[in-house]
Design a protein around this motif. Structure first.
Motif, PDB file in Angstrom:
ATOM      1  N   GLY A  46       0.805  -1.218   0.000  1.00  0.00           N
ATOM      2  CA  GLY A  46       0.000   0.000   0.000  1.00  0.00           C
ATOM      3  C   GLY A  46       0.831   1.257   0.000  1.00  0.00           C
ATOM      4  N   GLY A  47       2.128   1.106   0.251  1.00  0.00           N
ATOM      5  CA  GLY A  47       3.013   2.257   0.220  1.00  0.00           C
ATOM      6  C   GLY A  47       3.295   2.725  -1.201  1.00  0.00           C
ATOM      7  N   THR A  48       3.904   3.906  -1.304  1.00  0.00           N
ATOM      8  CA  THR A  48       4.203   4.513  -2.607  1.00  0.00           C
ATOM      9  C   THR A  48       5.701   4.544  -2.832  1.00  0.00           C
ATOM     10  OG1 THR A  48       2.239   5.906  -2.485  1.00  0.00           O
ATOM     11  CG2 THR A  48       3.953   6.592  -4.024  1.00  0.00           C
ATOM     12  N   ILE A  49       6.115   4.139  -4.031  1.00  0.00           N
ATOM     13  CA  ILE A  49       7.534   4.163  -4.374  1.00  0.00           C
ATOM     14  C   ILE A  49       7.950   5.604  -4.651  1.00  0.00           C
ATOM     15  CG2 ILE A  49       9.330   3.280  -5.889  1.00  0.00           C
ATOM     16  CD1 ILE A  49       7.895   1.157  -4.189  1.00  0.00           C
ATOM     17  N   ASP A  50       8.784   6.134  -3.787  1.00  0.00           N
ATOM     18  CA  ASP A  50       9.293   7.489  -3.983  1.00  0.00           C
ATOM     19  C   ASP A  50      10.360   7.512  -5.066  1.00  0.00           C
ATOM     20  OD1 ASP A  50       9.551  10.360  -2.741  1.00  0.00           O
ATOM     21  OD2 ASP A  50      11.606   9.622  -2.956  1.00  0.00           O
ATOM     22  N   GLY A  56      26.277   1.867  -4.357  1.00  0.00           N
ATOM     23  CA  GLY A  56      27.296   0.881  -4.709  1.00  0.00           C
ATOM     24  C   GLY A  56      26.682  -0.210  -5.559  1.00  0.00           C
ATOM     25  N   LYS A  57      26.754  -1.447  -5.070  1.00  0.00           N
ATOM     26  CA  LYS A  57      26.144  -2.574  -5.775  1.00  0.00           C
ATOM     27  C   LYS A  57      24.836  -3.012  -5.122  1.00  0.00           C
ATOM     28  CE  LYS A  57      30.082  -5.026  -5.913  1.00  0.00           C
ATOM     29  NZ  LYS A  57      31.016  -6.127  -6.266  1.00  0.00           N
ATOM     30  N   PHE A  58      24.225  -2.118  -4.363  1.00  0.00           N
ATOM     31  CA  PHE A  58      22.926  -2.370  -3.739  1.00  0.00           C
ATOM     32  C   PHE A  58      21.829  -1.623  -4.513  1.00  0.00           C
ATOM     33  CE2 PHE A  58      25.988  -3.019  -0.396  1.00  0.00           C
ATOM     34  CZ  PHE A  58      25.463  -4.004   0.431  1.00  0.00           C
ATOM     35  N   LEU A  59      20.675  -2.265  -4.659  1.00  0.00           N
ATOM     36  CA  LEU A  59      19.484  -1.644  -5.249  1.00  0.00           C
ATOM     37  C   LEU A  59      18.588  -1.175  -4.108  1.00  0.00           C
ATOM     38  CD1 LEU A  59      17.762  -1.230  -7.910  1.00  0.00           C
ATOM     39  CD2 LEU A  59      16.763  -3.470  -7.413  1.00  0.00           C
ATOM     40  N   ALA A  60      18.072   0.055  -4.190  1.00  0.00           N
ATOM     41  CA  ALA A  60      17.302   0.628  -3.084  1.00  0.00           C
ATOM     42  C   ALA A  60      15.959   1.163  -3.563  1.00  0.00           C
ATOM     43  CB  ALA A  60      18.094   1.738  -2.407  1.00  0.00           C
ATOM     44  N   GLY A  77       7.766   7.887   8.457  1.00  0.00           N
ATOM     45  CA  GLY A  77       8.805   8.318   7.536  1.00  0.00           C
ATOM     46  C   GLY A  77       9.052   7.264   6.476  1.00  0.00           C
ATOM     47  N   PRO A  78       9.906   7.556   5.497  1.00  0.00           N
ATOM     48  CA  PRO A  78      10.166   6.597   4.427  1.00  0.00           C
ATOM     49  C   PRO A  78      10.882   5.351   4.930  1.00  0.00           C
ATOM     50  CG  PRO A  78      11.709   8.423   4.304  1.00  0.00           C
ATOM     51  CD  PRO A  78      10.691   8.796   5.341  1.00  0.00           C
ATOM     52  N   LEU A  79      10.621   4.258   4.256  1.00  0.00           N
ATOM     53  CA  LEU A  79      11.325   3.003   4.493  1.00  0.00           C
ATOM     54  C   LEU A  79      12.060   2.615   3.222  1.00  0.00           C
ATOM     55  CD1 LEU A  79       8.454   1.128   6.340  1.00  0.00           C
ATOM     56  CD2 LEU A  79      10.599   1.898   7.387  1.00  0.00           C
ATOM     57  N   TYR A  80      13.079   1.810   3.375  1.00  0.00           N
ATOM     58  CA  TYR A  80      13.884   1.399   2.228  1.00  0.00           C
ATOM     59  C   TYR A  80      13.914  -0.120   2.155  1.00  0.00           C
ATOM     60  CZ  TYR A  80      15.594   6.201   2.097  1.00  0.00           C
ATOM     61  OH  TYR A  80      15.680   7.565   2.008  1.00  0.00           O
ATOM     62  N   LEU A  81      13.571  -0.631   0.981  1.00  0.00           N
ATOM     63  CA  LEU A  81      13.764  -2.042   0.689  1.00  0.00           C
ATOM     64  C   LEU A  81      15.048  -2.133  -0.134  1.00  0.00           C
ATOM     65  CD1 LEU A  81      11.109  -4.663  -0.314  1.00  0.00           C
ATOM     66  CD2 LEU A  81      13.336  -4.622  -1.427  1.00  0.00           C
ATOM     67  N   ALA A 136      20.239 -10.969  -0.783  1.00  0.00           N
ATOM     68  CA  ALA A 136      19.819 -10.523   0.544  1.00  0.00           C
ATOM     69  C   ALA A 136      18.915  -9.307   0.437  1.00  0.00           C
ATOM     70  CB  ALA A 136      21.042 -10.192   1.399  1.00  0.00           C
ATOM     71  N   ILE A 137      17.904  -9.252   1.301  1.00  0.00           N
ATOM     72  CA  ILE A 137      16.942  -8.151   1.337  1.00  0.00           C
ATOM     73  C   ILE A 137      16.958  -7.533   2.730  1.00  0.00           C
ATOM     74  CG2 ILE A 137      14.500  -7.526   1.100  1.00  0.00           C
ATOM     75  CD1 ILE A 137      14.227 -10.030  -0.720  1.00  0.00           C
ATOM     76  N   PHE A 138      16.947  -6.198   2.762  1.00  0.00           N
ATOM     77  CA  PHE A 138      16.937  -5.463   4.025  1.00  0.00           C
ATOM     78  C   PHE A 138      15.792  -4.445   3.975  1.00  0.00           C
ATOM     79  CE2 PHE A 138      21.146  -6.569   2.611  1.00  0.00           C
ATOM     80  CZ  PHE A 138      21.784  -7.120   3.717  1.00  0.00           C
ATOM     81  N   ILE A 139      15.010  -4.354   5.037  1.00  0.00           N
ATOM     82  CA  ILE A 139      13.984  -3.320   5.148  1.00  0.00           C
ATOM     83  C   ILE A 139      14.382  -2.424   6.311  1.00  0.00           C
ATOM     84  CG2 ILE A 139      11.544  -2.831   5.545  1.00  0.00           C
ATOM     85  CD1 ILE A 139      10.947  -5.617   4.356  1.00  0.00           C
ATOM     86  N   VAL A 140      14.782  -1.197   6.000  1.00  0.00           N
ATOM     87  CA  VAL A 140      15.374  -0.305   7.001  1.00  0.00           C
ATOM     88  C   VAL A 140      14.795   1.102   6.852  1.00  0.00           C
ATOM     89  CG1 VAL A 140      17.527  -1.606   7.219  1.00  0.00           C
ATOM     90  CG2 VAL A 140      17.315   0.141   5.441  1.00  0.00           C
TER      91      VAL A 140
END
Length: 300
Positions: A46-50, A56-60, A77-81, A136-140
């Motif tokens: 339901g969130g919106t992709i800002d 580097g070699k990470f996709l955010a 506030g915004p979250l990052y996948l 690997a996936i990180f939600i931060v």
């Protein structure tokens, strides 16, 4: 492993289509890929992709949470996948919402996302073709909360990263291929492009940094910029499915063991390590010397 040029093209492709989109589906069938989650991953739906960007070699994926999630006590506030593709990871992109049951039947995937943007539907599936799954996936709440991102050095294509900053990396006895690949020193170059840069600059991959004079360092810096910028130009506008084949086709020595060097015609040689290898041209790079197999403790 995906590197700076194809990841730059990938993020441009995704950002153009997904910026402003609503995340309508998020499925993670295996808990193994999700390394850090500041919030339950389901709360991202339901969130919106800002925006979609690269570190580097990470996709955010930068995601603004939905109003319902915020009202329910979730993040305001915004979250990052964040995605680290590792050695064999990549993604599949489609112009329709994913069907989870059909994709799952087609093999392993780490995550599956659906998006809707101004009447257009899209699907993204994160895949890992490796025997050992490293994606690997990180939600931060901030990219720097991912340890690998917090330690990244400067981007080699950053306009603020000049010859003086580059030259300061070449003052000790580390091998120059290791310097180009060290993400704490420069972010985004991996095994493939370090091979290509060193071949074009006519430098041995096992030469030590301190053995280079100022002219060689400047040649290496200029070559690095030219190769990376040229690859970004070549790949920009390509679909995700076209990027890996385009990268492979553009390589002159990397992955071409036994083939003729396109510059001098000598045979491209390989040095193997534990879990990896490098390719080089003896005539162009080592004055004809054939490099011996290296031990697992060598930094290359």
């Amino acid at each position: 492993m995906p590197e700076l040029p194809e990841l730059t093209a990938l993020t441009d492709f995704l950002d153009e289509r997904l910026s402003g989109a609503q995340l309508t589906q998020l499925l993670m069938p295996s808990a193994f890929a999700l390394k850090v989650a500041d919030v339950p991953y389901e709360s991202l739906i339901g969130g919106t992709i800002d925006s979609v960007g690269r570190q580097g070699k990470f996709l955010a994926f930068k995601i603004a949470p939905s109003a319902d999630a915020a009202k329910g006590g979730g993040s305001t506030g915004p979250l990052y996948l964040i995605v680290n593709f590792a050695k064999a990871g990549w993604l599949k992109f489609s112009d329709k919402q994913p069907a989870a049951e059909s994709t799952a039947a087609g093999g392993y995937f780490a995550a599956q996302m659906g998006f809707s943007n101004d009447g257009h539907d899209y699907g993204v599936t994160l895949t890992d073709a490796g025997t050992w799954k490293g994606l690997a996936i990180f939600i931060v709440r901030a990219p720097a909360e991912v340890h690998g991102i917090a330690e990244l050095g400067p981007d080699p294509l950053d306009t603020g990263f000049g010859l003086d900053e580059f030259s300061r990396l070449f003052t000790h006895r580390q091998q120059i291929k290791g310097i180009l690949k060290n993400q704490k020193l420069m972010a985004g170059i991996g095994n493939a492009y370090s091979d290509e840069i060193l071949h074009t600059a006519k430098l041995s991959p096992v030469a030590t940094a301190s053995s280079l004079d100022s002219h060689a360092v400047e040649r290496l810096f200029t070559t690095m910029k030219e190769i990376l910028e040229g690859a970004v130009r070549e790949f920009t506008g390509k679909k995700p499915s076209e990027l890996k084949p385009a990268k492979k086709a553009s390589m002159r020595v990397h992955g071409r063991t036994g083939e003729a060097c396109p510059v001098c015609g000598d045979t491209v040689r390989e040095v193997t390590f534990v879990g990896t290898s490098l390719q080089y041209c003896p005539t162009c790079q080592t004055n004809g010397e054939i490099l011996a197999k290296r031990g697992s403790g060598d930094d290359a």
